[in-house]
Design a protein around this motif. Structure first.
Motif, short mmCIF file in Angstrom:
data_model
loop_
_atom_site.label_atom_id
_atom_site.label_comp_id
_atom_site.label_asym_id
_atom_site.label_seq_id
_atom_site.Cartn_x
_atom_site.Cartn_y
_atom_site.Cartn_z
N GLY A 1 0.79 -1.23 0.00
CA GLY A 1 0.00 0.00 0.00
C GLY A 1 0.82 1.27 0.00
O GLY A 1 0.42 2.27 -0.59
N SER A 2 1.97 1.25 0.68
CA SER A 2 2.79 2.45 0.76
C SER A 2 3.58 2.70 -0.51
O SER A 2 4.12 3.80 -0.71
N TYR A 3 3.66 1.70 -1.39
CA TYR A 3 4.52 1.80 -2.57
C TYR A 3 3.75 1.89 -3.88
O TYR A 3 4.37 1.96 -4.94
N VAL A 4 2.43 1.88 -3.83
CA VAL A 4 1.63 2.03 -5.04
C VAL A 4 0.71 3.23 -4.88
O VAL A 4 0.53 3.74 -3.77
N THR A 5 0.13 3.65 -5.98
CA THR A 5 -0.74 4.82 -5.93
C THR A 5 -2.11 4.46 -5.35
O THR A 5 -2.47 3.28 -5.24
N TYR A 6 -2.84 5.48 -5.02
CA TYR A 6 -4.21 5.32 -4.52
C TYR A 6 -5.05 4.52 -5.51
O TYR A 6 -5.80 3.62 -5.12
N GLN A 7 -4.93 4.83 -6.80
CA GLN A 7 -5.73 4.16 -7.81
C GLN A 7 -5.37 2.69 -7.94
O GLN A 7 -6.26 1.83 -8.06
N VAL A 8 -4.09 2.37 -7.93
CA VAL A 8 -3.65 0.97 -8.06
C VAL A 8 -4.18 0.13 -6.90
O VAL A 8 -4.69 -0.98 -7.10
N LEU A 9 -4.06 0.65 -5.69
CA LEU A 9 -4.55 -0.09 -4.54
C LEU A 9 -6.07 -0.26 -4.60
O LEU A 9 -6.60 -1.31 -4.23
N SER A 10 -6.77 0.73 -5.11
CA SER A 10 -8.22 0.64 -5.22
C SER A 10 -8.64 -0.38 -6.29
O SER A 10 -9.63 -1.10 -6.11
N TYR A 11 -7.89 -0.45 -7.39
CA TYR A 11 -8.18 -1.47 -8.40
C TYR A 11 -7.99 -2.87 -7.82
O TYR A 11 -8.74 -3.80 -8.12
N PHE A 12 -6.98 -3.01 -6.99
CA PHE A 12 -6.76 -4.29 -6.31
C PHE A 12 -7.97 -4.65 -5.45
O PHE A 12 -8.36 -5.82 -5.37
N MET A 13 -8.59 -3.66 -4.87
CA MET A 13 -9.75 -3.89 -4.01
C MET A 13 -10.97 -4.35 -4.78
O MET A 13 -11.89 -4.95 -4.21
N ILE A 14 -11.02 -4.08 -6.08
CA ILE A 14 -12.18 -4.51 -6.86
C ILE A 14 -11.98 -5.91 -7.44
O ILE A 14 -12.95 -6.60 -7.79
N VAL A 15 -10.74 -6.36 -7.53
CA VAL A 15 -10.45 -7.69 -8.08
C VAL A 15 -10.85 -8.78 -7.10
O VAL A 15 -11.42 -9.82 -7.48
N LEU A 16 -10.58 -8.57 -5.81
CA LEU A 16 -10.80 -9.61 -4.80
C LEU A 16 -12.26 -10.07 -4.71
O LEU A 16 -12.53 -11.28 -4.71
N PRO A 17 -13.25 -9.17 -4.61
CA PRO A 17 -14.64 -9.64 -4.52
C PRO A 17 -15.08 -10.38 -5.78
O PRO A 17 -15.89 -11.32 -5.69
N ILE A 18 -14.56 -10.00 -6.94
CA ILE A 18 -14.89 -10.74 -8.16
C ILE A 18 -14.34 -12.15 -8.07
O ILE A 18 -15.01 -13.13 -8.45
N CYS A 19 -13.12 -12.28 -7.56
CA CYS A 19 -12.49 -13.61 -7.42
C CYS A 19 -13.27 -14.51 -6.48
O CYS A 19 -13.52 -15.68 -6.78
N TYR A 20 -13.67 -13.97 -5.31
CA TYR A 20 -14.37 -14.87 -4.38
C TYR A 20 -15.80 -15.14 -4.82
O TYR A 20 -16.37 -16.20 -4.50
N PHE A 21 -16.41 -14.23 -5.58
CA PHE A 21 -17.73 -14.52 -6.15
C PHE A 21 -17.64 -15.73 -7.08
O PHE A 21 -18.47 -16.65 -7.00
N LEU A 22 -16.63 -15.75 -7.95
CA LEU A 22 -16.46 -16.87 -8.88
C LEU A 22 -16.12 -18.16 -8.13
O LEU A 22 -16.60 -19.24 -8.48
N ALA A 23 -15.29 -18.05 -7.10
CA ALA A 23 -14.89 -19.24 -6.34
C ALA A 23 -16.06 -19.83 -5.57
O ALA A 23 -16.25 -21.05 -5.52
N CYS A 24 -16.88 -18.97 -4.96
CA CYS A 24 -18.00 -19.45 -4.15
C CYS A 24 -19.18 -19.93 -5.00
O CYS A 24 -20.10 -20.56 -4.47
#
Length: 483
Positions: free
Chosen positions: A157-180
Motif C-alpha cells: 500500500g505504501s509503494y503504489v498509488t491510490y488508484q492501483v490499490l483501489s483497483y486491487f480492491m475490486i479484483v478480490l470480490p470478483i475472485c471470491y464470487f467466482l470461487a464461491c
C-alpha cells in the motif's frame, strides 16, 4: 489432507478469499491515510473528514451483520456469500471515482456492509460443512487468509498509488464470487428447508465418500438434530432470554468483550503513532510491514495449533501472555513519562514497545483472536445460529467503535502507560473469564456440545422431537413444515 475432506478444504479456500477481502478493506486506511495527509491523491480532505472515512465502516458493519439474518435463512449460506461481493464491488467504484469526501463515505460504508455479511455467514457455513476433527482448522484457515490480506495491503500500500490499490480492491470480490459459485450449500440449511435429496447430494460432495450407508447414517443424525432444533424459536428475543442458550450467550459475549478491550483493534489502528511516541527509532512504514508479516506468520501457525490444543487452555494462556506483554509496554511508557526517557540512541530499552506489541500480536493471534470466531460457531444450535452470529457481529461492531474512538480520550486522560495497563487488565480478565465460564469444544460434535451446554433442557427437547416421527413427515417437506 485426507481425501474425504478435499471438498471441505476447497470450500474453505473459496470462503477464505472472501475473508481476505474483509481484511484488505479494514487495513486499506493504514497506507492510504498518509497519502491523504501528503496530498498524494486528487482528493482534498480535512482531518475531520479523514477520521470519518476511517470510522464509517463500523456503521456499515452493523448494517451488513443484520442482512444475513434474513438472506442466510431465506436463501442459504452460499447465496449470502455470493451477495456480499456486490457491496464491495459497488463500494470500490465509489472509492475509485471519488472527488469529494461523501463518495468515500459511501464506498467505505458499503465495504462495511460486505464485511458484516461475510463475517456473519462464513463462520456459520464452515461450522455446518466441516467434520468435527478439522472444524477448528478450517475456521483458522480463514483467519490465516485474513492475515494474508492485511499483509498485502500493508506491504504494498505504501509503494503504489491510490488508484492501483483501489483497483486491487475490486479484483478480490470478483475472485471470491467466482470461487464461491461452485461450493455446495450447507446440508443443515437444506434439511431445514426440507430439501432432503439436495442435502444428501451436498453431503456426498462434502464427505467425498462412496459409502452410501455411512452417508445415510450421518444424514439421519443431521435430520434428527435439525428437526429437534427447528421446533424452537429463532428470534433475537429467544436467543437472549432462552435458558438453553444462556451459557452460549455468556461465553460468546464475554470473549468478544475481553478480546476487544484487550486492545487488539485499537493497537492495530494506532500502531504507527504508538511507534512514533516510543522513540524506538523504527520507521513507521517499516513497522507496518513487519506488523503485516507477523500477522501473516501467525496465520500460518494458528491452524496447526488450534486443533492440537484445547480451546479453553489456549484461551487462558494467550490471554495471560498478552497480559504480560501489554503490561511491559505500559511499564516502558510509565518510565518514559516519569523518568524522562527520550533519546532513542541512549535508551537501552527502546525496543520494548515494538517487541511487546509484536509479541502480543503473536500470542493473541494464535489464541483468543482466532478462537473468538471459532467457539461461537460451535456452541449455538441450528435454530439460532444465524441469529446468534448476526447479534454477535452487531455487538462486536459497537464494541469496536467504542474501543477505537475511546483510545485517544483514554490516552489524554491517563497517558500511554494507562492505555496499555487498561488493555493488560482486560487481558487478565479474559483469562479469568475463560477459566470459569468457557466450555471445551475441541473434538466434540455439534450435538455433543449442545448436550453439554443445555443438559436436561436438551434432553427435554429430544423427547419433544420424538413426537415428530418419520412417518408423520414426508421426504423433502418434513422440516419445511416445521418452520
Amino acid at each position: 489432507m485426507a481425501q474425504n475432506n478435499r471438498m471441505q478444504y476447497l470450500a474453505t479456500c473459496a470462503v477464505s478469499i472472501a475473508t481476505m477481502t474483509t481484511s484488505t478493506a479494514a487495513f486499506w486506511s493504514a497506507p492510504i491515510l498518509p497519502k491523504f495527509h501528503n496530498n498524494e491523491t486528487s482528493i482534498s480532505l480535512t482531518s475531520n473528514e479523514i477520521s470519518w472515512v476511517v470510522a464509517i465502516m463500523a456503521p456499515g458493519m452493523v448494517t451488513g451483520s443484520l442482512v444475513p439474518s434474513f438472506v442466510s435463512d431465506k436463501f442459504g449460506r452460499r447465496v449470502t456469500l455470493l451477495t456480499s461481493a456486490f457491496p464491495f464491488i459497488v463500494g470500490t467504484v465509489f472509492v475509485l471515482c471519488a472527488t469529494e469526501a461523501w463518495s468515500l463515505y459511501i464506498g467505505r460504508f458499503l465495504w462495511g456492509i460486505g464485511f458484516g455479511m461475510i463475517t456473519t455467514v462464513s463462520s456459520v457455513y464452515l461450522s455446518e460443512i466441516a467434520n468435527k476433527e478439522i472444524r477448528g482448522t478450517l475456521t483458522a484457515i480463514t483467519r490465516f487468509m485474513s492475515s494474508f490480506g492485511a499483509l498485502l495491503v500493508l506491504g504494498i500500500g505504501s509503494y503504489v498509488t491510490y488508484q492501483v490499490l483501489s483497483y486491487f480492491m475490486i479484483v478480490l470480490p470478483i475472485c471470491y464470487f467466482l470461487a464461491c459459485w461452485r461450493i455446495p450449500e450447507s446440508p443443515y440449511y437444506l434439511l431445514k428447508e426440507g430439501k432432503v435429496d439436495s442435502a444428501r447430494k451436498a453431503l456426498l460432495r462434502l464427505s467425498g465418500s462412496k459409502n452410501d450407508k455411512m452417508v445415510e447414517e450421518k444424514l439421519s443424525l443431521m435430520r434428527s438434530d435439525v428437526r429437534r432444533e427447528m421446533l424452537r424459536s429463532s428470534s433475537v428475543k429467544e436467543l437472549l432470554t432462552g435458558k438453553q442458550y444462556r451459557k452460549a450467550v455468556i461465553m460468546s459475549a464475554g470473549l468478544r468483550f475481553t478480546q476487544m478491550f484487550a486492545g487488539t483493534l485499537p493497537i492495530q489502528q494506532y500502531i504507527g503513532r504508538i511507534i512514533q511516541q516510543s522513540n524506538s527509532g523504527f520507521q513507521v512504514s517499516t513497522a507496518l510491514v513487519i506488523f503485516g508479516i507477523v500477522r501473516f506468520i501467525v496465520g500460518i501457525i494458528s491452524p496447526v495449533i488450534v486443533d492440537k490444543m484445547g480451546r479453553r487452555p489456549l484461551l487462558i494462556y494467550s490471554y495471560l501472555g498478552s497480559f504480560v506483554m501489554l503490561t511491559s509496554v505500559g511499564i516502558y511508557f510509565f518510565f518514559q513519562k516519569i523518568v524522562g526517557i527520550q533519546e532513542e540512541s541512549s535508551n537501552p530499552f527502546r525496543y520494548i514497545v515494538f517487541i511487546g506489541i509484536v509479541s502480543s500480536i503473536v500470542i493473541s493471534g494464535i489464541g483468543y483472536d482466532t478462537l473468538i470466531f471459532i467457539i461461537p460457531s460451535e456452541i449455538f444450535p441450528m435454530n439460532v445460529r444465524s441469529v446468534a452470529s448476526t447479534t454477535l457481529n452487531v455487538f462486536t461492531a459497537l464494541l469496536s467503535f467504542v474501543a477505537v474512538k475511546g483510545y485517544q480520550p483514554l490516552e489524554d486522560w491517563t497517558g500511554l502507560y494507562g492505555v496499555f495497563w487498561f488493555y493488560a487488565s482486560m487481558a487478565l480478565s479474559g483469562a479469568v473469564f475463560s477459566h470459569f465460564f468457557v466450555l471445551e469444544t475441541k473434538g466434540k460434535s455439534l450435538r455433543e456440545i449442545q448436550i453439554e451446554l443445555q443438559g436436561n433442557i436438551y434432553d427435554d427437547s429430544d423427547e419433544d422431537s420424538k413426537k415428530v416421527t418419520t412417518d408423520d413427515v414426508k421426504e423433502n417437506t418434513e422440516l419445511k413444515e416445521l418452520t
